[in-house]
Structure formats: C-alpha cells, structure tokens
Design a protein around this motif. Structure first.
Motif, PDB file in Angstrom:
ATOM      1  N   ALA A  16       9.372 -20.199  -9.597  1.00 58.72           N
ATOM      2  CA  ALA A  16       8.167 -19.696  -8.939  1.00 58.72           C
ATOM      3  C   ALA A  16       7.079 -20.765  -9.005  1.00 58.72           C
ATOM      4  CB  ALA A  16       7.680 -18.408  -9.601  1.00 58.72           C
ATOM      5  N   ILE A  17       6.065 -20.561  -8.178  1.00 60.87           N
ATOM      6  CA  ILE A  17       4.856 -21.386  -8.204  1.00 60.87           C
ATOM      7  C   ILE A  17       3.691 -20.474  -8.566  1.00 60.87           C
ATOM      8  CG2 ILE A  17       3.359 -22.963  -6.927  1.00 60.87           C
ATOM      9  CD1 ILE A  17       6.219 -23.990  -7.117  1.00 60.87           C
ATOM     10  N   ALA A  18       2.899 -20.887  -9.554  1.00 63.35           N
ATOM     11  CA  ALA A  18       1.716 -20.118  -9.948  1.00 63.35           C
ATOM     12  C   ALA A  18       0.470 -20.931  -9.640  1.00 63.35           C
ATOM     13  CB  ALA A  18       1.761 -19.771 -11.432  1.00 63.35           C
ATOM     14  N   VAL A  19      -0.564 -20.253  -9.163  1.00 64.66           N
ATOM     15  CA  VAL A  19      -1.810 -20.942  -8.827  1.00 64.66           C
ATOM     16  C   VAL A  19      -2.991 -20.146  -9.365  1.00 64.66           C
ATOM     17  CG1 VAL A  19      -2.083 -19.812  -6.559  1.00 64.66           C
ATOM     18  CG2 VAL A  19      -3.078 -22.084  -6.959  1.00 64.66           C
ATOM     19  N   THR A  21     -13.757 -25.675  -2.467  1.00 64.91           N
ATOM     20  CA  THR A  21     -12.862 -26.761  -2.061  1.00 64.91           C
ATOM     21  C   THR A  21     -11.692 -26.892  -3.026  1.00 64.91           C
ATOM     22  OG1 THR A  21     -14.713 -27.936  -1.048  1.00 64.91           O
ATOM     23  CG2 THR A  21     -12.728 -29.212  -1.526  1.00 64.91           C
ATOM     24  N   GLY A  22     -11.981 -26.829  -4.326  1.00 62.04           N
ATOM     25  CA  GLY A  22     -10.915 -26.942  -5.310  1.00 62.04           C
ATOM     26  C   GLY A  22      -9.864 -25.861  -5.153  1.00 62.04           C
ATOM     27  N   LEU A  23     -10.296 -24.624  -4.976  1.00 59.49           N
ATOM     28  CA  LEU A  23      -9.360 -23.524  -4.802  1.00 59.49           C
ATOM     29  C   LEU A  23      -8.527 -23.697  -3.542  1.00 59.49           C
ATOM     30  CD1 LEU A  23     -11.654 -20.535  -5.839  1.00 59.49           C
ATOM     31  CD2 LEU A  23      -9.629 -21.329  -7.071  1.00 59.49           C
ATOM     32  N   ARG A  24      -9.151 -24.133  -2.456  1.00 55.73           N
ATOM     33  CA  ARG A  24      -8.415 -24.339  -1.204  1.00 55.73           C
ATOM     34  C   ARG A  24      -7.304 -25.361  -1.378  1.00 55.73           C
ATOM     35  NH1 ARG A  24      -8.558 -20.544   2.433  1.00 55.73           N
ATOM     36  NH2 ARG A  24      -7.804 -22.039   3.972  1.00 55.73           N
ATOM     37  N   ILE A  25      -7.620 -26.455  -2.088  1.00 54.65           N
ATOM     38  CA  ILE A  25      -6.628 -27.513  -2.282  1.00 54.65           C
ATOM     39  C   ILE A  25      -5.449 -26.996  -3.095  1.00 54.65           C
ATOM     40  CG2 ILE A  25      -6.223 -29.730  -3.431  1.00 54.65           C
ATOM     41  CD1 ILE A  25      -9.134 -30.465  -2.663  1.00 54.65           C
ATOM     42  N   GLY A  26      -5.734 -26.302  -4.192  1.00 52.59           N
ATOM     43  CA  GLY A  26      -4.661 -25.795  -5.037  1.00 52.59           C
ATOM     44  C   GLY A  26      -3.800 -24.752  -4.355  1.00 52.59           C
ATOM     45  N   VAL A  27      -4.440 -23.816  -3.681  1.00 53.76           N
ATOM     46  CA  VAL A  27      -3.701 -22.751  -3.004  1.00 53.76           C
ATOM     47  C   VAL A  27      -2.874 -23.306  -1.845  1.00 53.76           C
ATOM     48  CG1 VAL A  27      -3.950 -20.678  -1.582  1.00 53.76           C
ATOM     49  CG2 VAL A  27      -5.223 -20.888  -3.720  1.00 53.76           C
ATOM     50  N   SER A  28      -3.434 -24.253  -1.107  1.00 55.95           N
ATOM     51  CA  SER A  28      -2.682 -24.863   0.002  1.00 55.95           C
ATOM     52  C   SER A  28      -1.428 -25.565  -0.504  1.00 55.95           C
ATOM     53  CB  SER A  28      -3.566 -25.852   0.763  1.00 55.95           C
ATOM     54  OG  SER A  28      -4.634 -25.191   1.399  1.00 55.95           O
ATOM     55  N   ALA A  29      -1.563 -26.305  -1.608  1.00 54.55           N
ATOM     56  CA  ALA A  29      -0.401 -26.987  -2.183  1.00 54.55           C
ATOM     57  C   ALA A  29       0.636 -25.977  -2.664  1.00 54.55           C
ATOM     58  CB  ALA A  29      -0.842 -27.889  -3.329  1.00 54.55           C
ATOM     59  N   ALA A  30       0.179 -24.920  -3.337  1.00 60.42           N
ATOM     60  CA  ALA A  30       1.094 -23.908  -3.864  1.00 60.42           C
ATOM     61  C   ALA A  30       1.840 -23.196  -2.738  1.00 60.42           C
ATOM     62  CB  ALA A  30       0.314 -22.896  -4.708  1.00 60.42           C
ATOM     63  N   LYS A  31       1.111 -22.828  -1.699  1.00 62.92           N
ATOM     64  CA  LYS A  31       1.750 -22.133  -0.578  1.00 62.92           C
ATOM     65  C   LYS A  31       2.741 -23.034   0.138  1.00 62.92           C
ATOM     66  CE  LYS A  31      -0.861 -19.299   1.880  1.00 62.92           C
ATOM     67  NZ  LYS A  31      -2.012 -18.673   2.602  1.00 62.92           N
ATOM     68  N   GLY A  32       2.395 -24.305   0.273  1.00 63.84           N
ATOM     69  CA  GLY A  32       3.310 -25.252   0.912  1.00 63.84           C
ATOM     70  C   GLY A  32       4.619 -25.374   0.148  1.00 63.84           C
ATOM     71  N   LEU A  33       4.528 -25.426  -1.179  1.00 57.10           N
ATOM     72  CA  LEU A  33       5.742 -25.496  -1.995  1.00 57.10           C
ATOM     73  C   LEU A  33       6.553 -24.204  -1.896  1.00 57.10           C
ATOM     74  CD1 LEU A  33       4.248 -27.236  -5.151  1.00 57.10           C
ATOM     75  CD2 LEU A  33       6.034 -28.175  -3.675  1.00 57.10           C
ATOM     76  N   CYS A  34       5.863 -23.076  -1.894  1.00 57.17           N
ATOM     77  CA  CYS A  34       6.566 -21.786  -1.779  1.00 57.17           C
ATOM     78  C   CYS A  34       7.329 -21.687  -0.467  1.00 57.17           C
ATOM     79  CB  CYS A  34       5.575 -20.637  -1.903  1.00 57.17           C
ATOM     80  SG  CYS A  34       4.918 -20.393  -3.563  1.00 57.17           S
ATOM     81  N   PHE A  35       6.698 -22.113   0.617  1.00 58.97           N
ATOM     82  CA  PHE A  35       7.366 -22.058   1.922  1.00 58.97           C
ATOM     83  C   PHE A  35       8.562 -23.008   1.967  1.00 58.97           C
ATOM     84  CE2 PHE A  35       3.350 -20.283   3.870  1.00 58.97           C
ATOM     85  CZ  PHE A  35       3.941 -19.114   4.327  1.00 58.97           C
ATOM     86  N   SER A  36       8.366 -24.237   1.487  1.00 57.74           N
ATOM     87  CA  SER A  36       9.423 -25.237   1.612  1.00 57.74           C
ATOM     88  C   SER A  36      10.594 -24.973   0.668  1.00 57.74           C
ATOM     89  CB  SER A  36       8.864 -26.642   1.361  1.00 57.74           C
ATOM     90  OG  SER A  36       8.361 -26.756   0.039  1.00 57.74           O
TER      91      SER A  36
END
Length: 225
Positions: A61-64, A72-87
């Motif tokens: 799993a990915i946790a964020v 801005t910080g939250l957007r960066i972290g969540v975007s990275a986490a969601k990208g990993l979850c999708f891929s």
C-alpha cells in the motif's frame, strides 16, 4: 508481509519511509527550512525502497499524510501517492497529520496538542489524550495569551510542532510544556498506516483530496504594472 510506503509533505519536512508490518525499516528526510518537496520527493522514494532491499512491486500500500498543512506540500505528496497507486494498482491510505505528529511523544499524564503553523498567529491544532486518542476536532485558531487556559489550569499540556513556537511566545503557564524540533514525519506514520491497512480503511484513489481545513487564497501582488 506488508510493506507500506509512507509519504509526509504537509510541512517543510519532506519525509518518506518504508515500514514492514508497522515497523520502520528505512527513512529519508529533509527539513532545510524550505519547501523543496518537488525537487527531492521522488528521489527519496527511490532511495527508501532501495534501502529496504525491496522493489516497488513488493509494496502492499501507499500511505500519505492527508493534512492539514501546507497547500502546496500536501498537493505534491498526494499527487505522488496517487500516481504510485494507479501505476502499481495499490490501495491508498490517508493518515491524519496531527495524529501522526502527536504520536511522536509519549506522556504519562496530561494532554498533547500538536500544532502546524498556519501563518501569522494562527495554527492548525487538535487535542489528544495520553493514549493518542483524539479528544477534540481539528481547528484553525488564532493564538493569544488566553489560548487553552481552561486546559492548562487543570493539567499539563504538551505543545509540539512548528506552530507551538508561536505559543511559546505568548503562553506563560506552569503547566505549559513545549517540545522542540518535532515535525510531522513518515516515521510516525508507520504504525498508524499499518493499523488502517489491516482494517482495509482505504481511500478512493480517484477522488481523494487532502484535508486543507482552509481554502487556498491567492494574495494579489501589490506591485504596480
């Protein structure tokens, strides 16, 4: 065996860890006073996975960290986490940033108030008991000399986080204890994320958004064109 990648970018501390069954096995952090998350986050992810002697495909799993905190910080972290979850086709777990921060200390008596700087004299804060159970909701509040006076008159109150520095300037009470140099970290996310993973307490990857608490406001430039 459950490996979870934990991402914490809610404050100036860019922090990434890997845990195995809730235990920390690798961590990478940078808190240089700047928001350098966009530059270092992806390399940190690669490094902690390598240091854990696993591959991305081994993750469960990915946790964020979901906020509140820097927009801005939250957007960066969540975007990275969601990208990993999708891929990787992995579940997404969100962790309350203030609960994670509160779990950085253990107290026998009293209460813990983790705080995140929200600029000027305002903070994002919640209240936790000595078992790390949340006993008051998260609020954005302006700090003055009367803040938390009812609690301070009854028991010891432990303040931590970058928002606590503001409290130290104005709150003068014998029961006020200020814990220095504590920031939300992917280290404290490990057990919290694993507990949610075991309960299948996961987010909808497509629709998940960070918990900003306040709307992002663009301040117009005062410069004349």
């Amino acid at each position: 065996m459950s490996y979870i990648l934990n991402i914490e970018t809610a404050t100036k501390n860019c922090s990434v860890s890997v845990s195995k069954n809730g235990e920390l096995i690798a961590i990478k952090e940078l808190n240089n006073g700047n928001y350098s998350h966009a530059e270092v986050l992806h390399s940190f992810i690669e490094e902690v996975v390598s240091d854990s002697n696993i591959k991305l495909d081994d993750l469960s799993a990915i946790a964020v960290s979901k906020g509140p905190g820097s927009y801005t910080g939250l957007r960066i972290g969540v975007s990275a986490a969601k990208g990993l979850c999708f891929s990787l086709n992995l579940p997404l777990i969100s962790v309350n940033t203030l609960q994670s921060l509160a779990s950085a200390i253990q107290v026998e008596d009293g209460i813990v108030i983790p705080m995140i700087d929200a600029r000027r004299m305002e903070v994002y804060a919640a209240i936790f008991d000595n078992d790390n159970s949340q006993i008051r909701e998260i609020k954005a509040e302006i700090i003055d000399e009367h803040s938390f006076s009812d609690l301070l008159n009854e028991q010891q109150v432990f303040f931590l986080g970058d928002g606590a520095e503001k409290c130290k300037e104005v709150i003068n009470h014998k029961n006020a204890i200020f814990i220095n140099d504590k920031y939300p970290s992917a280290k404290e996310m490990c057990q919290l994320a694993f507990d949610k993973y075991k309960k299948n307490d996961i987010e909808d990857v497509a629709y998940f958004e960070p918990f900003y608490l306040k709307d992002f406001i663009v301040v117009p430039s005062k410069k004349k064109v």
